[in-house]
Design an enzyme around this catalytic site. Structure first.
Site, PDB file in Angstrom:
ATOM      1  N   GLU A  27       0.844  -1.197   0.000  1.00  0.00           N
ATOM      2  CA  GLU A  27       0.000   0.000   0.000  1.00  0.00           C
ATOM      3  C   GLU A  27       0.882   1.252   0.000  1.00  0.00           C
ATOM      4  O   GLU A  27       0.647   2.213  -0.723  1.00  0.00           O
ATOM      5  CB  GLU A  27      -0.851  -0.012   1.264  1.00  0.00           C
ATOM      6  CG  GLU A  27      -2.314   0.314   1.030  1.00  0.00           C
ATOM      7  CD  GLU A  27      -3.118  -0.051   2.277  1.00  0.00           C
ATOM      8  OE1 GLU A  27      -3.790   0.834   2.801  1.00  0.00           O
ATOM      9  OE2 GLU A  27      -3.029  -1.222   2.712  1.00  0.00           O
ATOM     10  N   LEU A  75      31.386  15.688  27.262  1.00  0.00           N
ATOM     11  CA  LEU A  75      30.902  15.324  28.596  1.00  0.00           C
ATOM     12  C   LEU A  75      32.058  14.917  29.498  1.00  0.00           C
ATOM     13  O   LEU A  75      33.030  14.345  29.040  1.00  0.00           O
ATOM     14  CB  LEU A  75      29.926  14.147  28.500  1.00  0.00           C
ATOM     15  CG  LEU A  75      28.594  14.376  27.799  1.00  0.00           C
ATOM     16  CD1 LEU A  75      27.891  13.046  27.564  1.00  0.00           C
ATOM     17  CD2 LEU A  75      27.702  15.306  28.612  1.00  0.00           C
ATOM     18  N   GLU A 103      20.241   8.546  30.781  1.00  0.00           N
ATOM     19  CA  GLU A 103      19.990   8.116  29.402  1.00  0.00           C
ATOM     20  C   GLU A 103      21.118   7.197  28.952  1.00  0.00           C
ATOM     21  O   GLU A 103      22.207   7.237  29.502  1.00  0.00           O
ATOM     22  CB  GLU A 103      19.972   9.336  28.468  1.00  0.00           C
ATOM     23  CG  GLU A 103      18.950  10.375  28.838  1.00  0.00           C
ATOM     24  CD  GLU A 103      19.149  11.656  28.020  1.00  0.00           C
ATOM     25  OE1 GLU A 103      19.866  11.634  27.004  1.00  0.00           O
ATOM     26  OE2 GLU A 103      18.596  12.680  28.429  1.00  0.00           O
ATOM     27  N   LYS A 105      24.152   6.154  26.641  1.00  0.00           N
ATOM     28  CA  LYS A 105      25.133   6.870  25.831  1.00  0.00           C
ATOM     29  C   LYS A 105      25.319   6.076  24.537  1.00  0.00           C
ATOM     30  O   LYS A 105      25.972   5.034  24.513  1.00  0.00           O
ATOM     31  CB  LYS A 105      26.455   7.015  26.578  1.00  0.00           C
ATOM     32  CG  LYS A 105      27.440   7.912  25.860  1.00  0.00           C
ATOM     33  CD  LYS A 105      28.570   8.324  26.798  1.00  0.00           C
ATOM     34  CE  LYS A 105      29.459   9.386  26.178  1.00  0.00           C
ATOM     35  NZ  LYS A 105      30.146   8.941  24.965  1.00  0.00           N
ATOM     36  N   ASP A 107      26.589   4.896  21.030  1.00  0.00           N
ATOM     37  CA  ASP A 107      27.914   4.951  20.420  1.00  0.00           C
ATOM     38  C   ASP A 107      27.803   5.212  18.918  1.00  0.00           C
ATOM     39  O   ASP A 107      27.883   4.312  18.096  1.00  0.00           O
ATOM     40  CB  ASP A 107      28.644   3.626  20.687  1.00  0.00           C
ATOM     41  CG  ASP A 107      30.144   3.784  20.576  1.00  0.00           C
ATOM     42  OD1 ASP A 107      30.607   4.928  20.362  1.00  0.00           O
ATOM     43  OD2 ASP A 107      30.853   2.778  20.689  1.00  0.00           O
ATOM     44  N   TYR A 212      18.326  13.991  21.719  1.00  0.00           N
ATOM     45  CA  TYR A 212      18.258  14.162  23.175  1.00  0.00           C
ATOM     46  C   TYR A 212      18.420  15.599  23.652  1.00  0.00           C
ATOM     47  O   TYR A 212      18.467  15.847  24.834  1.00  0.00           O
ATOM     48  CB  TYR A 212      19.295  13.282  23.868  1.00  0.00           C
ATOM     49  CG  TYR A 212      20.700  13.430  23.319  1.00  0.00           C
ATOM     50  CD1 TYR A 212      21.269  12.398  22.580  1.00  0.00           C
ATOM     51  CD2 TYR A 212      21.436  14.586  23.523  1.00  0.00           C
ATOM     52  CE1 TYR A 212      22.541  12.522  22.063  1.00  0.00           C
ATOM     53  CE2 TYR A 212      22.700  14.718  23.010  1.00  0.00           C
ATOM     54  CZ  TYR A 212      23.260  13.683  22.281  1.00  0.00           C
ATOM     55  OH  TYR A 212      24.508  13.819  21.758  1.00  0.00           O
ATOM     56  N   LYS A 298      31.211   5.510  31.788  1.00  0.00           N
ATOM     57  CA  LYS A 298      31.634   4.646  30.673  1.00  0.00           C
ATOM     58  C   LYS A 298      31.814   3.210  31.150  1.00  0.00           C
ATOM     59  O   LYS A 298      32.471   2.973  32.164  1.00  0.00           O
ATOM     60  CB  LYS A 298      32.969   5.153  30.106  1.00  0.00           C
ATOM     61  CG  LYS A 298      32.875   6.558  29.509  1.00  0.00           C
ATOM     62  CD  LYS A 298      32.943   6.526  27.993  1.00  0.00           C
ATOM     63  CE  LYS A 298      32.790   7.898  27.377  1.00  0.00           C
ATOM     64  NZ  LYS A 298      34.058   8.519  27.014  1.00  0.00           N
ATOM     65  N   CYS A 391      53.419 -27.259   8.147  1.00  0.00           N
ATOM     66  CA  CYS A 391      52.405 -26.352   7.607  1.00  0.00           C
ATOM     67  C   CYS A 391      51.076 -27.094   7.431  1.00  0.00           C
ATOM     68  O   CYS A 391      51.038 -28.140   6.794  1.00  0.00           O
ATOM     69  CB  CYS A 391      52.869 -25.794   6.267  1.00  0.00           C
ATOM     70  SG  CYS A 391      51.585 -24.851   5.421  1.00  0.00           S
ATOM     71  N   CYS A 394      50.530 -27.222   3.358  1.00  0.00           N
ATOM     72  CA  CYS A 394      51.391 -27.957   2.426  1.00  0.00           C
ATOM     73  C   CYS A 394      52.269 -29.005   3.101  1.00  0.00           C
ATOM     74  O   CYS A 394      52.918 -29.805   2.441  1.00  0.00           O
ATOM     75  CB  CYS A 394      52.272 -26.989   1.648  1.00  0.00           C
ATOM     76  SG  CYS A 394      53.543 -26.226   2.664  1.00  0.00           S
ATOM     77  N   CYS A 409      55.631 -20.644   7.228  1.00  0.00           N
ATOM     78  CA  CYS A 409      55.852 -21.641   6.189  1.00  0.00           C
ATOM     79  C   CYS A 409      56.596 -20.928   5.068  1.00  0.00           C
ATOM     80  O   CYS A 409      56.147 -19.892   4.584  1.00  0.00           O
ATOM     81  CB  CYS A 409      54.516 -22.181   5.668  1.00  0.00           C
ATOM     82  SG  CYS A 409      54.690 -23.096   4.120  1.00  0.00           S
ATOM     83  N   CYS A 414      53.282 -23.209  -1.450  1.00  0.00           N
ATOM     84  CA  CYS A 414      52.262 -23.566  -0.455  1.00  0.00           C
ATOM     85  C   CYS A 414      50.880 -23.090  -0.925  1.00  0.00           C
ATOM     86  O   CYS A 414      50.671 -21.900  -1.163  1.00  0.00           O
ATOM     87  CB  CYS A 414      52.628 -22.909   0.867  1.00  0.00           C
ATOM     88  SG  CYS A 414      51.371 -23.057   2.123  1.00  0.00           S
TER      89      CYS A 414
HETATM   90  P1  AMP Z   1      32.518  12.137  24.708  1.00  0.00           P
HETATM   91  O1  AMP Z   1      32.611  12.022  23.206  1.00  0.00           O
HETATM   92  O2  AMP Z   1      32.995  10.919  25.427  1.00  0.00           O
HETATM   93  O3  AMP Z   1      33.050  13.445  25.236  1.00  0.00           O
HETATM   94  O4  AMP Z   1      30.974  12.138  25.040  1.00  0.00           O
HETATM   95  C1  AMP Z   1      30.159  13.161  24.564  1.00  0.00           C
HETATM   96  C2  AMP Z   1      29.343  12.625  23.426  1.00  0.00           C
HETATM   97  O5  AMP Z   1      28.445  11.622  23.847  1.00  0.00           O
HETATM   98  C3  AMP Z   1      28.437  13.674  22.856  1.00  0.00           C
HETATM   99  O6  AMP Z   1      29.117  14.476  21.924  1.00  0.00           O
HETATM  100  C4  AMP Z   1      27.392  12.840  22.178  1.00  0.00           C
HETATM  101  O7  AMP Z   1      27.763  12.609  20.833  1.00  0.00           O
HETATM  102  C5  AMP Z   1      27.448  11.494  22.873  1.00  0.00           C
HETATM  103  N1  AMP Z   1      26.175  11.033  23.438  1.00  0.00           N
HETATM  104  C6  AMP Z   1      25.627   9.830  23.178  1.00  0.00           C
HETATM  105  N2  AMP Z   1      24.464   9.669  23.829  1.00  0.00           N
HETATM  106  C7  AMP Z   1      24.230  10.817  24.509  1.00  0.00           C
HETATM  107  C8  AMP Z   1      23.177  11.272  25.356  1.00  0.00           C
HETATM  108  N3  AMP Z   1      22.120  10.498  25.653  1.00  0.00           N
HETATM  109  N4  AMP Z   1      23.282  12.518  25.870  1.00  0.00           N
HETATM  110  C9  AMP Z   1      24.365  13.300  25.597  1.00  0.00           C
HETATM  111  N5  AMP Z   1      25.379  12.923  24.798  1.00  0.00           N
HETATM  112  C10 AMP Z   1      25.338  11.695  24.256  1.00  0.00           C
HETATM  113 ZN    ZN Z   2      52.715 -24.177   3.574  1.00  0.00          ZN
END
Ligand code: AMP
Ligand code: ZN
Length: 648
Positions: A27, A75, A103, A105, A107, A212, A298, A391, A394, A409, A414
């Site tokens: 759809e 941070l 919250e 963090k 990556d 966020y 962390k 090896c 071979c 080797c 080989c």
């Molecule tokens: P750092 O790079 O270790 O200085 O951590 C700061 C980075 O954490 C910020 O620039 C954000 O990109 C990231 N980050 C990920 N999740 C969050 C969150 N929930 N609140 C704030 N920063 C966050």
């Molecule tokens: Zn070999």
């Protein structure tokens, strides 16, 4: 059109953000196609928030710098409960009743989105916090970022753009099959994707976001309220969060998340703890680089215990024999791990690793997890690991050179080494034969269709059709790619031959000097060693290689097959016309394509950049040049045309 756009955006939001679609895919597709038709007929009416902006390709020239109106902050870090308590004490001294919003963090990479009158106008990277890069076109292809908001707001929001683990696995699978280097982790993959100049790649890679922060001034009273507002505006907000009144609650949340972490569909590297009340935030203020009202806890690098079941020894291209542990499967950083590297024989001896031991595995930034050490008090068996003396491919005697940690080797015939050599030959920095990845090489080798690199050029379409999984079209495609690689400039071939110590950069330097590989084969050691940035090690290695009869035969066969042995790149002399200058291209050129012009400029010694800055020395402008030309004029940069380039 406007009705269709509203409807389609609602459906997309239900699908990507709420995970709760109300219509079927077909759809959706039907409505989407209707919109595409209308936009074809009325291109001047295409709406800024049309979902068609999200797909398809535009090839960008580069990314412009973007000055953030509101700087992005970093941070403070904490790695222990103690550091968190210290943070809490500092805050509570002034505000005893404070509460914290915790919250995840995420990556990924921070992004900043600016909307004017409710329309997305700029999406940018963090950069150094005050100047980032404008990646709007790419961020428009991230499907959960709203192109328009339900209200005509002027607002700048911040969040994290990441690659879900499922997309990451799919991307790497594809890259592996095509002989492209895999991304080390989802974060790198997301970063690589957002820096793509071809926006259609971004559309395909399925990135996602969590927002966020409202960076522009807000009327909301708390972080919690901000997140709710962002959710209502159509942004994806992470639901995994709590409002904590005490450090006990914060810590309980952290421990819970650490348990659940591996089952999340995306990577996180910690928990961010923020003072919830925005007025209190304001009073606490900032240090030089980070807010005093937030801290990031962390997680330590993930480690797990597993049992060592057996060890595989594999032979690499250079003959080095590497041990890989087979383990009882464990969950590590979101993936199931059942194999980990043991590095080399010396490592095994040093860590005293034995069969059936309980070992600790960890995943650092790499794709392949590694064995860290043995849990000695869990040892039940005294059986030493069997170190091979022959090896595995071979059967010839393995050598443990005194100055090496590895076993080797040294048999040039080989099979395992030859196979790995073929994979290297076809790889991107070498002959760059698209479609000739690891799996296909493996099959060709097993079927004995290819025995050495020259054999690749004797393959016919019929040969390829014999391989499982190949059809007329795919066989022709691979055949064409193989033929095309014959006319590569010879530094690719030289690198592809896999001569010890001769990397891709050295290959180029060598051929700039000696022009073709046969010439190089005759060169004297002293001549080679005298070249800038090369040395005796490379010179000796080349001499050893070319002295072998097999190498001479191989070169003759390659030449007979029509493979180019000459250097085609142009020589860049230190006194080249544009040596050291930074040049920007803009507008349409008459005779040259963009790529040709770029190559010409580079052969003249120029460094070709994508955007104008104070560092730009020269602009070459064609017809219909736009904002770059204006900017160059404003900055008083020298401007030239195509005829001038030709005259050079
Ligand atoms: P750092 O790079 O270790 O200085 O951590 C700061 C980075 O954490 C910020 O620039 C954000 O990109 C990231 N980050 C990920 N999740 C969050 C969150 N929930 N609140 C704030 N920063 C966050
Ligand atoms: Zn070999």
């Amino acid at each position: 059109m406007s009705q269709l756009v509203t409807l389609l955006n609602r459906y997309a939001h239900e699908y990507y953000t709420s995970d709760n679609p109300s219509v079927s895919d077909s759809e959706y597709d039907a409505l989407y196609r209707e919109l595409v038709e209308l936009e074809k007929d009325y291109p001047q009416e295409i709406l800024p928030d049309s979902p068609t902006h999200r797909v398809g390709g535009k090839v960008l020239e580069g990314f412009e710098k973007y000055q953030h109106q509101y700087p992005l902050y970093s941070l403070q870090d904490a790695f222990s409960r103690q550091e968190l308590d210290d943070f809490d004490n500092r805050v509570r001294k002034e505000f005893p009743k404070v509460s914290y919003l915790c919250e995840l963090k995420i990556d990924g990479l921070s992004i900043s989105l600016t909307y004017e009158n409710g329309v997305l106008v700029v999406g940018a990277t963090r950069g150094d916090g005050s100047v980032g890069e404008n990646i709007t076109e790419n961020l428009k292809r991230v499907k959960d970022i709203p192109l328009t908001l339900p209200e005509a707001l002027n607002i700048t929001v911040r969040g994290e753009c990441y690659m879900p683990r499922s997309s990451f696995d799919a991307v790497n699978q594809y890259r592996q099959e095509n002989g492209e280097p895999e991304f080390a982790n989802p974060r790198n993959a997301a970063a690589g994707t957002l820096r793509q100049l071809d926006t259609s790649v971004v559309a395909k890679r399925n990135l996602a976001t969590f927002l966020y922060q409202e960076a522009s001034p807000t009327n909301e009273p708390s972080q919690e309220a901000v997140l709710e507002k962002l959710g209502k505006l159509g942004f994806t907000v992470n639901a995994n969060r709590i409002l904590a009144q005490s450090m006990e609650q914060v810590w309980a949340f952290i421990e819970k998340i650490e348990q659940e972490r591996e089952h999340l569909p995306y990577d996180i590297d910690g928990v961010v703890i923020k003072v919830n009340d925005l007025e209190v935030q304001e009073e606490l203020g900032f240090t030089v680089k980070a807010p005093k009202w937030a801290i990031a806890y962390k997680f330590p690098a993930e480690e797990k215990e597993a049992q060592l079941l057996s060890v595989d020894w594999t032979v690499g291209r250079t003959g080095v024999v590497t041990p890989t542990a087979n383990l009882t499967p464990v969950q590590l950083a979101g993936t199931t791990v059942s194999r980990a590297t043991l590095h080399n024989v010396d490592y095994i001896a040093e860590k005293d690793i034995r069969l059936h031991d309980t070992v600790i595995v960890y995943k650092a930034g790499d794709i392949i997890p590694a064995v860290l050490c043995v849990v000695e008090n869990k040892r039940q068996n005294q059986e030493k690991l069997e170190i091979p003396s022959k090896c595995p491919s071979c059967g010839s005697e393995l050598i443990h050179f005194e100055d090496e940690v590895a076993l080797r080797c040294i048999n040039p015939l080989c099979p395992a080494q030859i196979k790995e050599g073929l994979i290297h030959f076809a790889s991107r920095d070498a002959m760059n034969i698209t479609g000739l990845g690891e799996k296909i090489v493996e099959k060709l080798f097993v079927e004995e269709l290819v025995k050495d690199v020259a054999g690749i050029y004797r393959l016919t379409v019929e040969d390829l059709l014999e391989l499982e999984g190949f059809k007329e079209k795919s066989a022709n495609k691979l055949y064409t790619a193989i033929q095309a690689s014959k006319s590569n400039s010879a530094e690719r071939l030289l690198f592809g031959l896999g001569i010890r110590h001769v990397g891709s950069k050295a290959s180029r330097i060598l051929l700039e000097k000696f022009h073709d590989i046969e010439n190089l084969a005759k060169a004297k050691q002293e001549e080679i060693a005298a070249l800038d940035s090369l040395g005796m090690v490379i010179a000796e290695s080349l001499e050893t290689y070319f002295a072998q009869e097999g190498s001479q035969i191989l070169l003759a066969e390659l030449r007979k097959a029509g493979v180019n042995l000459a250097y085609l790149g142009e020589k860049v002399a230190a006194d080249a016309a544009l040596s050291g200058m930074t040049v920007v291209l803009t507008g349409k050129l008459e005779k040259l394509t963009r790529t040709q012009a770029k190559e010409k400029l580079q052969s003249l010694g120029a460094n070709v950049a994508g955007s104008i800055s104070k560092k730009t020395d020269l602009v070459v402008a064609g017809s219909d040049a736009g904002s770059k030309l204006t900017k160059a004029q404003e900055l008083g940069i020298e401007i030239r045309d195509e005829a001038w380039l030709e005259s050079l």
